[in-house]
Enzyme design. Structure first.
Site, PDB file in Angstrom:
ATOM      1  N   SER A  69       4.601 -32.374 -90.514  1.00  0.00           N
ATOM      2  CA  SER A  69       4.636 -32.803 -91.918  1.00  0.00           C
ATOM      3  C   SER A  69       4.255 -34.258 -92.145  1.00  0.00           C
ATOM      4  CB  SER A  69       6.034 -32.595 -92.486  1.00  0.00           C
ATOM      5  OG  SER A  69       6.170 -31.274 -92.920  1.00  0.00           O
ATOM      6  N   LYS A 125       1.160 -34.927 -93.984  1.00  0.00           N
ATOM      7  CA  LYS A 125       1.118 -34.827 -95.450  1.00  0.00           C
ATOM      8  C   LYS A 125       0.889 -36.190 -96.094  1.00  0.00           C
ATOM      9  CE  LYS A 125       4.221 -30.824 -95.749  1.00  0.00           C
ATOM     10  NZ  LYS A 125       5.553 -30.412 -95.330  1.00  0.00           N
ATOM     11  N   TYR A 185      -4.514 -26.705 -93.452  1.00  0.00           N
ATOM     12  CA  TYR A 185      -3.195 -27.359 -93.440  1.00  0.00           C
ATOM     13  C   TYR A 185      -2.509 -27.157 -92.084  1.00  0.00           C
ATOM     14  CZ  TYR A 185       1.829 -27.807 -94.220  1.00  0.00           C
ATOM     15  OH  TYR A 185       3.155 -28.148 -94.094  1.00  0.00           O
TER      16      TYR A 185
HETATM   17  N1  GLN Z   1       3.703 -27.170 -90.217  1.00  0.00           N
HETATM   18  C1  GLN Z   1       5.058 -27.165 -90.684  1.00  0.00           C
HETATM   19  C2  GLN Z   1       5.208 -26.189 -91.855  1.00  0.00           C
HETATM   20  O1  GLN Z   1       4.385 -26.193 -92.710  1.00  0.00           O
HETATM   21  C3  GLN Z   1       5.465 -28.543 -91.057  1.00  0.00           C
HETATM   22  C4  GLN Z   1       6.860 -28.630 -91.554  1.00  0.00           C
HETATM   23  C5  GLN Z   1       7.560 -29.906 -91.246  1.00  0.00           C
HETATM   24  O2  GLN Z   1       7.162 -30.698 -90.402  1.00  0.00           O
HETATM   25  N2  GLN Z   1       8.678 -30.088 -91.890  1.00  0.00           N
HETATM   26  O3  GLN Z   1       6.127 -25.421 -91.937  1.00  0.00           O
END
Ligand code: GLN
Length: 337
Positions: free
Chosen positions: A82, A85, A208
């Site tokens: 994440s 992001k 993603y």
């Molecule tokens: N790739 C993970 C997801 O989309 C990332 C989530 C995370 O790091 N909290 O579920």
């Protein structure tokens, strides 16, 4: 929001870090004090992550002058998850501009888990902010490029520029998450049903998932964070990655929602923009001063690294990084208060 800021020349207000020796000693201490902490659970909802060694622990600070200080497993590679992001959002903001990013993705906290479907339903299909999965998928859908390969190349190149080295994909994590990411596919479909994603939702989820599978180290995260702390210029390579305005916008969203439903608590205790990832990475930014990158796989219930939060809290206090702290003003001799 109508604000009186058009054309206003922006001044910035940040202090400086203590000297090199002090930072070095405090980074070692942040590691030492937390190396024995064993609470938290390694994520296993992506099967390939469950095998991570819970003992791994690295702490790194990258200063805006390019100096780095590392302790522990700072060069161990793990998937960024994440944390991507925040950096993909910065790259997309750089392309789209402030207003469009605000309108399409949003900046408000959901108060709900990172993969909440309810948050989308409660807000008329609006993805809310780029730090939760819905907003991150909506952000990835806005990446420029005619094909998903071109969009992927944009992300891989961009994140590599933040890190100052070529970042590669962890194929095992990518495949493992691809087999188990039905929930993200559902979120992308739901956003499509609300007209929030116009690109093919399956392709958006695929790009993603790849961005989440990029391998980084705690040192990379520190340098990536230092780039956001340095007005968008990577302090190690000297390359401009995004504009200073984009850094400001990205950091504000990280402060509001980088640690999901724990973002308020994080800001209250640590007082810095940050972003966590489910593989155990954590990045925090002291604007104008430094980026902090930590890695430790065991997570709290919200999915944030336990030792990463502890080590960052220690550094925030001891290096004076909390953005909300101030001292009493002492007037100079002969001057009235
Ligand atoms: N790739 C993970 C997801 O989309 C990332 C989530 C995370 O790091 N909290 O579920």
């Amino acid at each position: 929001m109508e604000l009186d800021v058009d054309g206003v020349a922006e001044r910035v207000s940040t202090g400086t870090l203590p000297g090199w020796d002090d930072v070095e000693a405090l980074v070692q201490k942040a590691h030492e004090r937390n190396a024995g902490v064993t609470s938290g659970t390694v994520a296993d909802y992506i099967p390939a992550l469950a095998a991570a060694d819970p003992a791994l622990f690295g702490v790194c600070v990258a200063e805006v002058d390019g100096a780095t200080h590392g302790a522990g497993d700072v060069d161990h590679a793990f998937s960024i998850q994440s944390i991507s992001k925040a950096f993909v959002y910065a790259l997309v903001c750089d392309e789209l501009g402030h207003e469009l990013a605000l309108e399409r993705v949003g900046v408000n906290n959901t108060g709900l888990a990172f993969n909440s479907v309810m948050a989308i339903e409660l807000n008329d299909g609006h993805p809310m902010n780029p730090m939760v999965n819905a907003g991150a998928l909506a952000t990835t859908a806005l990446v420029p490029g005619q094909t998903s390969e071109a969009r992927w190349a944009f992300i891989q190149d961009g994140l590599s520029r933040f890190a100052g080295r070529r970042l590669e994909l962890d194929a095992a994590v990518y495949e493992s998450e691809t087999e188990t990411n039905q929930r993200n596919q559902a979120i992308a479909r739901l956003l499509q049903s609300y007209g929030r994603i116009t690109a093919d939702p399956a392709e958006v989820v695929d790009v993603y998932t790849r961005q989440c599978s990029l391998l980084v180290t705690a040192r990379d995260l520190a340098v990536m964070g230092a780039t956001l702390a340095d007005g968008g210029v990577n302090p190690v390579t000297g390359e401009r990655v995004v504009s200073a305005h984009v850094c400001r916008d990205t950091l504000s969203v990280m402060a509001a929602s980088g640690l999901y439903e724990r973002s308020g608590e994080w800001l209250f205790e640590i007082g810095m923009p940050g972003k966590s990832g489910v593989a155990g990475g954590l990045v925090a930014i002291a604007p104008g001063k430094a980026g902090i990158g930590t890695f430790s796989p065991p997570l709290d219930a919200a999915g944030n690294s336990v030792r990463g939060q502890r080590a960052t809290a220690f550094l925030s206090r001891s290096l004076g990084l909390n953005l909300f702290s101030s001292d009493v003003h002492h007037p100079a001799e002969g001057q009235d208060r």
